[in-house]
Design a protein around this motif. Structure first.
Motif, PDB file in Angstrom:
ATOM      1  N   GLY A  80       0.829  -1.192   0.000  1.00  0.00           N
ATOM      2  CA  GLY A  80       0.000   0.000   0.000  1.00  0.00           C
ATOM      3  C   GLY A  80       0.865   1.244   0.000  1.00  0.00           C
ATOM      4  N   VAL A  81       0.221   2.388  -0.182  1.00  0.00           N
ATOM      5  CA  VAL A  81       0.975   3.642  -0.194  1.00  0.00           C
ATOM      6  C   VAL A  81       1.604   3.938   1.168  1.00  0.00           C
ATOM      7  N   ASP A  82       1.172   3.202   2.194  1.00  0.00           N
ATOM      8  CA  ASP A  82       1.790   3.351   3.517  1.00  0.00           C
ATOM      9  C   ASP A  82       3.085   2.559   3.629  1.00  0.00           C
ATOM     10  N   GLY A  83       3.433   1.821   2.559  1.00  0.00           N
ATOM     11  CA  GLY A  83       4.679   1.071   2.549  1.00  0.00           C
ATOM     12  C   GLY A  83       4.611  -0.295   3.199  1.00  0.00           C
ATOM     13  N   VAL A  84       3.446  -0.693   3.668  1.00  0.00           N
ATOM     14  CA  VAL A  84       3.291  -1.987   4.350  1.00  0.00           C
ATOM     15  C   VAL A  84       2.967  -3.076   3.320  1.00  0.00           C
ATOM     16  N   PRO A  85       3.824  -4.109   3.198  1.00  0.00           N
ATOM     17  CA  PRO A  85       3.545  -5.204   2.264  1.00  0.00           C
ATOM     18  C   PRO A  85       2.483  -6.146   2.827  1.00  0.00           C
ATOM     19  N   LEU A  86       1.668  -6.685   1.954  1.00  0.00           N
ATOM     20  CA  LEU A  86       0.588  -7.580   2.380  1.00  0.00           C
ATOM     21  C   LEU A  86       0.214  -8.479   1.210  1.00  0.00           C
ATOM     22  N   GLN A  87      -0.320  -9.635   1.537  1.00  0.00           N
ATOM     23  CA  GLN A  87      -0.831 -10.554   0.525  1.00  0.00           C
ATOM     24  C   GLN A  87      -2.328 -10.704   0.767  1.00  0.00           C
ATOM     25  N   LEU A  88      -3.112 -10.748  -0.317  1.00  0.00           N
ATOM     26  CA  LEU A  88      -4.563 -10.838  -0.146  1.00  0.00           C
ATOM     27  C   LEU A  88      -4.932 -12.035   0.719  1.00  0.00           C
ATOM     28  N   SER A  89      -4.266 -13.150   0.513  1.00  0.00           N
ATOM     29  CA  SER A  89      -4.580 -14.356   1.290  1.00  0.00           C
ATOM     30  C   SER A  89      -4.239 -14.207   2.767  1.00  0.00           C
ATOM     31  N   ASP A  90      -3.444 -13.187   3.121  1.00  0.00           N
ATOM     32  CA  ASP A  90      -3.179 -12.911   4.537  1.00  0.00           C
ATOM     33  C   ASP A  90      -4.447 -12.494   5.264  1.00  0.00           C
ATOM     34  N   LEU A  91      -5.447 -12.060   4.486  1.00  0.00           N
ATOM     35  CA  LEU A  91      -6.695 -11.585   5.085  1.00  0.00           C
ATOM     36  C   LEU A  91      -7.722 -12.701   5.266  1.00  0.00           C
ATOM     37  N   ARG A  92      -7.345 -13.944   4.959  1.00  0.00           N
ATOM     38  CA  ARG A  92      -8.267 -15.053   5.176  1.00  0.00           C
ATOM     39  C   ARG A  92      -8.697 -15.066   6.638  1.00  0.00           C
ATOM     40  N   GLY A  93      -9.951 -15.366   6.850  1.00  0.00           N
ATOM     41  CA  GLY A  93     -10.514 -15.304   8.191  1.00  0.00           C
ATOM     42  C   GLY A  93     -11.293 -14.018   8.401  1.00  0.00           C
ATOM     43  N   ARG A  94     -11.117 -13.066   7.482  1.00  0.00           N
ATOM     44  CA  ARG A  94     -11.904 -11.836   7.480  1.00  0.00           C
ATOM     45  C   ARG A  94     -12.505 -11.641   6.099  1.00  0.00           C
ATOM     46  N   LYS A  95     -13.609 -10.930   6.047  1.00  0.00           N
ATOM     47  CA  LYS A  95     -14.220 -10.609   4.757  1.00  0.00           C
ATOM     48  C   LYS A  95     -13.467  -9.449   4.129  1.00  0.00           C
ATOM     49  N   VAL A  96     -13.543  -9.351   2.804  1.00  0.00           N
ATOM     50  CA  VAL A  96     -12.809  -8.300   2.097  1.00  0.00           C
ATOM     51  C   VAL A  96     -13.705  -7.639   1.056  1.00  0.00           C
ATOM     52  N   LEU A  97     -13.663  -6.316   1.034  1.00  0.00           N
ATOM     53  CA  LEU A  97     -14.217  -5.537  -0.064  1.00  0.00           C
ATOM     54  C   LEU A  97     -13.029  -5.071  -0.883  1.00  0.00           C
ATOM     55  N   LEU A  98     -12.876  -5.632  -2.083  1.00  0.00           N
ATOM     56  CA  LEU A  98     -11.790  -5.256  -2.981  1.00  0.00           C
ATOM     57  C   LEU A  98     -12.375  -4.333  -4.042  1.00  0.00           C
TER      58      LEU A  98
END
Length: 201
Positions: free
Chosen positions: A18-36
């Motif tokens: 993200g623009v905040d510089g924090v790396p993340l993978q979409l699958s890291d959000l498993r267990g929560r719902k996501v609005l993409l």
């Protein structure tokens, strides 16, 4: 070739920063719902209005287990003077090469942009955007004909709604996202509902 996704598909995984510089993978959000959410570009008034709507609901949605990931077809240098000014509490992704847009089958359509300009509801969205401080500008180098799209992804990574806009002002109705955030998956069926048929906000 554009290959749209559908309800029941596994959401394509990707890694982003993200623009905040924090790396993340979409699958890291498993267990929560996501609005993409895929937006046009960082300077788009309608896009910034939509982000404002998300920010206003973020606390409620987050408490219900919903995360938001917002993608813009803009270089990172264009994010700061535009959408970054809102200080959204969720990840904003600069995707100037449209890699994620291609992955999710998000389209470019001159016809739909022209239809938006002719749509009688567009004026009220422009007026609401202006009232929120978002002026109509054309971001230099942006893809003017990009059409927005939004995906509701459940906590197992399965798409529950793949909403491809029919107009620039066409998004998932906020009450549909409210129901999804509350865990009412069975009520999530937006079909081809066009936000221009729903009151803004």
């Amino acid at each position: 070739m554009r290959i749209p996704l559908s309800k029941g598909d596994l959401a394509p995984d990707f890694t982003f920063t993200g623009v905040d510089g924090v790396p993340l993978q979409l699958s890291d959000l498993r267990g929560r719902k996501v609005l993409l959410a895929f937006f046009r570009n960082a300077g788009c008034a309608m896009c910034n209005l939509r982000v404002r709507h998300f920010i206003r609901r973020y606390n409620q949605w987050s408490l219900q287990g919903l995360e938001i990931v917002a993608v813009f077809e803009s270089p990172e240098t264009n994010m700061s003077p535009y959408v970054n000014l809102q200080e959204a509490p969720f990840p904003l992704i600069a995707d100037p090469q449209a890699t994620l847009y291609d992955l999710y089958g998000v389209e470019v359509s001159e016809e739909k942009v022209q239809a938006t300009m002719a749509d009688t509801n567009t004026e009220k969205f422009v007026a609401e955007a202006a009232a929120e401080g978002f002026a109509l500008i054309r971001e230099e180098g942006s893809n003017f004909y990009r059409i927005p799209a939004e995906f509701l992804i459940d906590d197992n990574g399965i798409i529950q709604d793949a909403h491809y806009g029919q107009l620039v002002i066409d998004h998932l109705p906020l009450d549909v996202i409210d129901r999804f955030a509350a865990g009412n998956y069975g009520a999530v069926d937006s079909g081809v509902s066009v936000e221009s048929k729903v009151k803004p906000g």
